[in-house]
Design a protein around this motif. Structure first.
Motif, PDB file in Angstrom:
ATOM      1  N   LEU A  63      -3.246  -5.664   0.802  1.00  0.00           N
ATOM      2  CA  LEU A  63      -3.443  -4.266   1.167  1.00  0.00           C
ATOM      3  C   LEU A  63      -2.382  -3.390   0.520  1.00  0.00           C
ATOM      4  O   LEU A  63      -2.686  -2.311  -0.027  1.00  0.00           O
ATOM      5  N   PHE A  64      -1.131  -3.844   0.559  1.00  0.00           N
ATOM      6  CA  PHE A  64      -0.037  -3.072  -0.041  1.00  0.00           C
ATOM      7  C   PHE A  64      -0.260  -2.918  -1.546  1.00  0.00           C
ATOM      8  O   PHE A  64      -0.053  -1.837  -2.112  1.00  0.00           O
ATOM      9  N   LEU A  65      -0.706  -3.993  -2.186  1.00  0.00           N
ATOM     10  CA  LEU A  65      -0.936  -3.951  -3.626  1.00  0.00           C
ATOM     11  C   LEU A  65      -2.064  -2.988  -3.971  1.00  0.00           C
ATOM     12  O   LEU A  65      -1.982  -2.231  -4.951  1.00  0.00           O
ATOM     13  N   SER A  66      -3.132  -2.984  -3.170  1.00  0.00           N
ATOM     14  CA  SER A  66      -4.252  -2.086  -3.451  1.00  0.00           C
ATOM     15  C   SER A  66      -3.836  -0.629  -3.301  1.00  0.00           C
ATOM     16  O   SER A  66      -4.266   0.238  -4.073  1.00  0.00           O
ATOM     17  N   SER A  68      -0.792   0.454  -3.791  1.00  0.00           N
ATOM     18  CA  SER A  68       0.113   0.715  -4.912  1.00  0.00           C
ATOM     19  C   SER A  68      -0.669   0.988  -6.195  1.00  0.00           C
ATOM     20  O   SER A  68      -0.246   1.791  -7.027  1.00  0.00           O
ATOM     21  N   CYS A  69      -1.805   0.316  -6.358  1.00  0.00           N
ATOM     22  CA  CYS A  69      -2.620   0.534  -7.557  1.00  0.00           C
ATOM     23  C   CYS A  69      -3.139   1.962  -7.636  1.00  0.00           C
ATOM     24  O   CYS A  69      -3.403   2.478  -8.726  1.00  0.00           O
ATOM     25  N   GLU A 394       3.570  -1.786  -7.477  1.00  0.00           N
ATOM     26  CA  GLU A 394       4.550  -2.526  -6.690  1.00  0.00           C
ATOM     27  C   GLU A 394       3.859  -3.658  -5.935  1.00  0.00           C
ATOM     28  O   GLU A 394       2.774  -3.492  -5.385  1.00  0.00           O
ATOM     29  N   ASN A 395       4.536  -4.811  -5.896  1.00  0.00           N
ATOM     30  CA  ASN A 395       3.976  -5.998  -5.279  1.00  0.00           C
ATOM     31  C   ASN A 395       5.037  -6.605  -4.365  1.00  0.00           C
ATOM     32  O   ASN A 395       6.110  -6.986  -4.828  1.00  0.00           O
ATOM     33  N   VAL A 396       4.754  -6.695  -3.073  1.00  0.00           N
ATOM     34  CA  VAL A 396       5.747  -7.205  -2.119  1.00  0.00           C
ATOM     35  C   VAL A 396       5.537  -8.688  -1.828  1.00  0.00           C
ATOM     36  O   VAL A 396       6.169  -9.224  -0.900  1.00  0.00           O
TER      37      VAL A 396
END
Length: 399
Positions: A63-66, A68-69, A394-396
């Protein structure tokens, strides 16, 4: 049925491992955390085991990556001796004639001396906001190399297995398979000495999936030697790099399908090997100015060659005439290509002369306009090399 079951699971409250629970649906918790900056995510992971468990879940990191995209950034990776400094800045959007300066802030410093001495490493942009680091070459006195995957968002460095070789030189190329979500390293080894005896023969593939590594060795029926100035580019699961066929001295574009691990070879004109590889709407593009890899004072246009079909080896050419305001904004500067944004703006930087202040030039091919954007917060002459990555996400995910 599976979708309904997953929604029910996601709607449950969060257990902390004891007799208490957080009376908040996990969907809402994900929404709150996904709006935090990367540094805040790192801090929150240290608050408690419950929070750490939540923020390590695959559905949260996806979800965080999507999110960030949808908000890509400008990333600058600056080399200085054995250290790598990461600067982040907002990606310029909807540029007008007089854009405001963009401020870059340094948020990460990584020491790489344990992997690469004296800063002798190459850096490659990967998908999912990650990067690949490797030795420039594996020489005769260095019989192995350790490719490293780097996450600039978390500061993690993940060394992969050693790439062993009996050959004289090798080079590691990084690719990503978006279907199986696998990172792979293609190691290409070369036999012989001297420019007339350089040829590739041995290939190794290292696969990283869910923390596990596998390694496969294979040979090809072609003998190739490498163009040292060439850089690889991975687009939609295909890794592209340039070589020369040893027997015929023919310029070749190698297309390595990361998922199937199969190679395709495309013959290209010599001048195309100078082109800067870019992602053009999910296809490989090569940027040139005529037959030059840079825009010089006499340049009048930018040429974009797009590989439309790998199997048919079909190319299309697009020519963009430089706008009348070009010389007023750029002057006599020689500009090198950085890449293309998701909105198909061609981005360039100065290759010679004073680089302070630091500028990027955005050429909008639809509006036929060019603007100069000042990047503040970075003193380019201080560093050995500055690598610029467009549309960085950004990728956590913790590797």
């Amino acid at each position: 049925m599976k979708t309904t079951q997953r929604r029910n699971e996601r709607s449950k409250t969060l257990e902390n491992g004891r007799d208490h629970s957080l009376p908040i649906p996990i969907d809402l918790v994900f929404e709150i955390f996904s709006r935090l900056p990367v540094k805040s995510i790192a801090i929150c992971r240290c608050v408690s085991k419950t929070w750490s468990s939540i923020l390590r879940r695959q559905d949260f990191t996806e979800l965080f990556l999507s999110r960030s995209c949808a908000l890509p950034k400008l990333l600058l990776a600056c080399q200085k001796d054995g250290d790598l400094f990461f600067f982040s800045a907002p990606q310029p959007q909807n540029l007008d004639e007089n854009p405001s300066p963009v401020v870059a802030s340094c948020y990460m410093k990584l020491s790489l001396d344990a992997y690469f001495r004296n800063g002798a490493f190459e850096i490659s942009g990967l998908d999912q906001g990650l990067m690949g680091l490797t030795h420039q070459w594996i020489g005769e006195k260095r019989k192995y190399s350790v490719p490293v995957i780097c996450n600039p968002s978390t500061g993690q460095l993940l060394p992969l297995t050693r790439v062993k070789t009996r050959r004289v030189k090798s080079r590691n190329l990084f690719g990503y398979d978006p279907i199986d979500k696998q990172f792979k390293v293609l190691s290409v080894s070369e036999v012989g000495y001297g420019p007339t005896n350089m040829k590739y023969e041995e290939h190794q593939v290292i696969t990283l999936q869910r923390g596990k590594l596998s390694q496969r060795l294979f040979n090809t029926d072609r003998v190739l030697h490498h163009l040292e100035y060439s850089k690889e580019r991975c687009i939609n699961g295909v890794l592209y790099y340039k070589t020369i066929e040893f027997s015929t001295n023919t310029h070749i574009l190698v297309c390595f399908d990361v998922r199937s691990e199969k190679l395709n070879y495309i013959k290209v004109k010599k001048f195309l090997t100078k082109g800067t590889m870019v992602n053009y709407n999910g296809k490989l593009g090569l940027l040139l100015s005529g037959v030059y890899d840079s825009i010089i004072e006499s340049s009048t246009s930018v040429n974009l060659w797009v590989l439309e079909d790998i199997e048919k080896q079909d190319w299309s050419e697009h020519t963009y005439v430089l706008p009348p305001s070009w010389k007023d904004i750029v002057g006599r500067k020689m500009l090198g290509f950085v890449g293309m944004t998701q909105t198909n703006e061609i981005v360039m930087r100065s290759e010679r002369g004073p680089r302070s202040p630091f500028h990027l030039f955005y050429f909008n091919t639809k509006k036929n306009t060019v603007v100069r954007v000042e990047i503040q917060g970075i003193d380019e002459p201080e560093y050995t090399r500055v690598h610029i990555f467009l549309d960085h996400v950004e990728n956590v995910t913790l590797m």
